[in-house]
Design a protein around this motif. Structure first.
Motif, PDB file in Angstrom:
ATOM      1  N   ILE A 117       0.843  -1.200   0.000  1.00 50.83           N
ATOM      2  CA  ILE A 117       0.000   0.000   0.000  1.00 50.83           C
ATOM      3  C   ILE A 117       0.878   1.250   0.000  1.00 50.83           C
ATOM      4  CG2 ILE A 117      -1.721   1.309   1.312  1.00 50.83           C
ATOM      5  CD1 ILE A 117      -2.609  -1.505   2.445  1.00 50.83           C
ATOM      6  N   TYR A 118       1.891   1.249   0.850  1.00 52.27           N
ATOM      7  CA  TYR A 118       2.817   2.382   0.932  1.00 52.27           C
ATOM      8  C   TYR A 118       3.473   2.649  -0.424  1.00 52.27           C
ATOM      9  CZ  TYR A 118       7.025   5.033   2.218  1.00 52.27           C
ATOM     10  OH  TYR A 118       8.031   5.966   2.283  1.00 52.27           O
ATOM     11  N   ASP A 119       3.892   1.587  -1.099  1.00 52.97           N
ATOM     12  CA  ASP A 119       4.569   1.732  -2.399  1.00 52.97           C
ATOM     13  C   ASP A 119       3.659   2.332  -3.460  1.00 52.97           C
ATOM     14  OD1 ASP A 119       6.871   0.663  -1.343  1.00 52.97           O
ATOM     15  OD2 ASP A 119       6.515  -1.360  -2.115  1.00 52.97           O
ATOM     16  N   LYS A 120       2.357   2.147  -3.316  1.00 55.90           N
ATOM     17  CA  LYS A 120       1.404   2.669  -4.299  1.00 55.90           C
ATOM     18  C   LYS A 120       1.034   4.135  -4.051  1.00 55.90           C
ATOM     19  CE  LYS A 120       0.335  -0.971  -6.952  1.00 55.90           C
ATOM     20  NZ  LYS A 120       0.352  -0.969  -8.421  1.00 55.90           N
ATOM     21  N   ILE A 121       1.379   4.671  -2.872  1.00 51.31           N
ATOM     22  CA  ILE A 121       1.096   6.089  -2.612  1.00 51.31           C
ATOM     23  C   ILE A 121       2.070   6.929  -3.433  1.00 51.31           C
ATOM     24  CG2 ILE A 121       0.993   7.905  -0.857  1.00 51.31           C
ATOM     25  CD1 ILE A 121       0.499   5.721   1.239  1.00 51.31           C
ATOM     26  N   PRO A 122       1.586   7.904  -4.213  1.00 49.46           N
ATOM     27  CA  PRO A 122       2.492   8.713  -5.034  1.00 49.46           C
ATOM     28  C   PRO A 122       3.594   9.360  -4.200  1.00 49.46           C
ATOM     29  CG  PRO A 122       0.204   9.112  -5.646  1.00 49.46           C
ATOM     30  CD  PRO A 122       0.173   8.248  -4.425  1.00 49.46           C
ATOM     31  N   LEU A 123       4.788   9.403  -4.759  1.00 46.65           N
ATOM     32  CA  LEU A 123       5.961   9.911  -4.047  1.00 46.65           C
ATOM     33  C   LEU A 123       5.745  11.313  -3.476  1.00 46.65           C
ATOM     34  CD1 LEU A 123       8.885   8.723  -6.367  1.00 46.65           C
ATOM     35  CD2 LEU A 123       8.514   8.065  -3.982  1.00 46.65           C
ATOM     36  N   LEU A 168       4.960   9.893   3.133  1.00 46.32           N
ATOM     37  CA  LEU A 168       6.084  10.096   4.038  1.00 46.32           C
ATOM     38  C   LEU A 168       7.344   9.440   3.473  1.00 46.32           C
ATOM     39  CD1 LEU A 168       4.512   9.391   7.560  1.00 46.32           C
ATOM     40  CD2 LEU A 168       4.998  11.618   6.530  1.00 46.32           C
ATOM     41  N   LYS A 169       8.495   9.961   3.896  1.00 41.35           N
ATOM     42  CA  LYS A 169       9.762   9.426   3.390  1.00 41.35           C
ATOM     43  C   LYS A 169       9.963   7.983   3.834  1.00 41.35           C
ATOM     44  CE  LYS A 169      14.684  10.581   3.055  1.00 41.35           C
ATOM     45  NZ  LYS A 169      15.745  11.535   3.474  1.00 41.35           N
ATOM     46  N   TYR A 170       9.539   7.676   5.066  1.00 40.03           N
ATOM     47  CA  TYR A 170       9.673   6.312   5.577  1.00 40.03           C
ATOM     48  C   TYR A 170       8.312   5.792   6.025  1.00 40.03           C
ATOM     49  CZ  TYR A 170      14.596   7.625   5.707  1.00 40.03           C
ATOM     50  OH  TYR A 170      15.848   8.056   5.354  1.00 40.03           O
ATOM     51  N   LEU A 171       8.064   4.517   5.764  1.00 38.64           N
ATOM     52  CA  LEU A 171       6.786   3.899   6.083  1.00 38.64           C
ATOM     53  C   LEU A 171       6.563   3.827   7.592  1.00 38.64           C
ATOM     54  CD1 LEU A 171       5.386   0.652   4.470  1.00 38.64           C
ATOM     55  CD2 LEU A 171       5.435   0.876   6.940  1.00 38.64           C
ATOM     56  N   PHE A 207      -4.327   3.820   7.784  1.00 39.35           N
ATOM     57  CA  PHE A 207      -2.931   3.565   7.452  1.00 39.35           C
ATOM     58  C   PHE A 207      -2.447   4.493   6.346  1.00 39.35           C
ATOM     59  CE2 PHE A 207       0.169   1.521   4.657  1.00 39.35           C
ATOM     60  CZ  PHE A 207       1.219   1.358   5.540  1.00 39.35           C
ATOM     61  N   VAL A 208      -3.264   4.668   5.324  1.00 37.59           N
ATOM     62  CA  VAL A 208      -2.895   5.583   4.233  1.00 37.59           C
ATOM     63  C   VAL A 208      -2.720   6.992   4.776  1.00 37.59           C
ATOM     64  CG1 VAL A 208      -3.669   6.635   2.079  1.00 37.59           C
ATOM     65  CG2 VAL A 208      -3.967   4.179   2.433  1.00 37.59           C
ATOM     66  N   ASN A 209      -3.666   7.432   5.620  1.00 38.93           N
ATOM     67  CA  ASN A 209      -3.567   8.777   6.196  1.00 38.93           C
ATOM     68  C   ASN A 209      -2.299   8.955   7.031  1.00 38.93           C
ATOM     69  OD1 ASN A 209      -5.644  10.625   5.450  1.00 38.93           O
ATOM     70  ND2 ASN A 209      -7.124   9.313   6.466  1.00 38.93           N
ATOM     71  N   TYR A 210      -1.922   7.914   7.790  1.00 37.26           N
ATOM     72  CA  TYR A 210      -0.715   7.978   8.626  1.00 37.26           C
ATOM     73  C   TYR A 210       0.549   8.111   7.787  1.00 37.26           C
ATOM     74  CZ  TYR A 210      -3.244   6.739  12.906  1.00 37.26           C
ATOM     75  OH  TYR A 210      -4.092   6.741  13.985  1.00 37.26           O
ATOM     76  N   ASN A 211       0.488   7.704   6.535  1.00 40.88           N
ATOM     77  CA  ASN A 211       1.678   7.704   5.691  1.00 40.88           C
ATOM     78  C   ASN A 211       1.674   8.801   4.630  1.00 40.88           C
ATOM     79  OD1 ASN A 211       3.638   5.281   6.244  1.00 40.88           O
ATOM     80  ND2 ASN A 211       1.565   4.507   6.610  1.00 40.88           N
ATOM     81  N   LEU A 212       0.852   9.821   4.844  1.00 41.65           N
ATOM     82  CA  LEU A 212       0.845  10.976   3.948  1.00 41.65           C
ATOM     83  C   LEU A 212       1.605  12.131   4.587  1.00 41.65           C
ATOM     84  CD1 LEU A 212      -2.893  11.109   2.748  1.00 41.65           C
ATOM     85  CD2 LEU A 212      -0.945  10.031   1.615  1.00 41.65           C
ATOM     86  N   ASN A 213       2.273  12.928   3.735  1.00 41.64           N
ATOM     87  CA  ASN A 213       2.945  14.123   4.243  1.00 41.64           C
ATOM     88  C   ASN A 213       2.057  15.356   4.137  1.00 41.64           C
ATOM     89  OD1 ASN A 213       3.016  14.918   1.550  1.00 41.64           O
ATOM     90  ND2 ASN A 213       5.149  14.304   1.242  1.00 41.64           N
TER      91      ASN A 213
END
Length: 260
Positions: A134-140, A144-147, A161-167
């Protein structure tokens, strides 16, 4: 377009379907149940794949009469809204039925389906492989820089989880700002929104009469009530569906929040 990651539940559920089982799929809110339903339906190479957001007994009987003896795979989202129709379809040997709903809603009706031969699958838990995919599919540009691992947050949903990994600010933060502004500029409007959302969590739409009664001390006429509802068009929508019979919807309007 295959841009969404497939969790391990995708393969697990496909195996159950190919096994010919009638299946009940559950999960917490935001766990990706409806997304998984659509991913599976796209992947499944069968004729007569049918998807329903809800079902009624009359619709189920009509479906059976149209299908006759032809085989069909029927996906039903929010299947606990009408358990009679769900069980009716499951008893037809030419129909494989797969129901999706929140775990809590199944708990309320579990006694109805126990012993009926259903296979159960819960999609709440994410594996480490899932979170990485899922993390890999979020556009760069927006991740976030690290999962941030899911096990940092007990009981995390896929959506969270997606929200936690957004900048970027999370959806809850963005809505929070909207609600704060609404509270300052038009608190009566916020009252209507909260009422609609509360009733929505109880799995029923809110009637115009209920909103009118709730706002009794805040308005002078029913036109003012309609004006408030109209102002919330982006967040509240008119409801027509199986939870309200046709006679009731002809008598007055019903509303529900646009999404969870």
């Amino acid at each position: 377009n295959n841009r969404l990651a497939k969790t391990h539940h995708f393969a697990d559920l496909l195996n159950l379907i190919h096994g010919g089982n009638n299946i009940i799929v559950t999960g917490i809110p935001g766990s990706g149940k409806t997304t998984l339903l659509m991913q599976i339906a796209v992947e499944l190479n069968r004729p007569n794949k049918l998807i329903f957001d809800s079902m009624t007994i009359n619709k189920a009987k009509l479906l059976c009469s149209v299908l006759k003896d032809n085989k069909a795979t029927v996906f039903i989202d929010n299947f606990t809204d009408d358990m009679e129709s769900f069980l009716f379809l499951s008893k037809h040997s030419n129909i494989q039925v797969i129901g999706f709903d929140r775990h809590f809603n199944l708990e309320v009706t579990i006694h109805i389906v126990q012993g009926a031969g259903f296979k159960f699958h819960d999609v709440t838990e994410l594996s480490e492989t899932d979170t990485q995919a899922i993390y890999d599919k979020i556009p760069l540009g927006i991740r976030l820089k690290y999962l941030r691992r899911a096990n940092d947050h007990e009981g995390i949903s896929l959506f969270e989880f997606v929200n936690y990994n957004l900048n970027k600010p999370s959806l809850s933060q963005r809505y929070g700002a909207v609600l704060e502004k609404l509270e300052k500029t038009n608190p009566d409007l916020l009252e209507v929104l909260v009422l609609c959302c509360y009733v929505h969590t109880c799995r029923v739409p809110v009637s115009f009469d209920l909103i009118n009664s709730y706002l009794d001390d805040m308005v002078d006429s029913y036109e003012e009530v309609y004006a408030r509802i109209t102002s919330l068009k982006g967040l509240v929508k008119e409801y027509v569906g199986p939870m309200v019979d046709k006679v009731a919807t002809e008598a007055e309007d019903y509303y529900t929040s646009r999404s969870v």
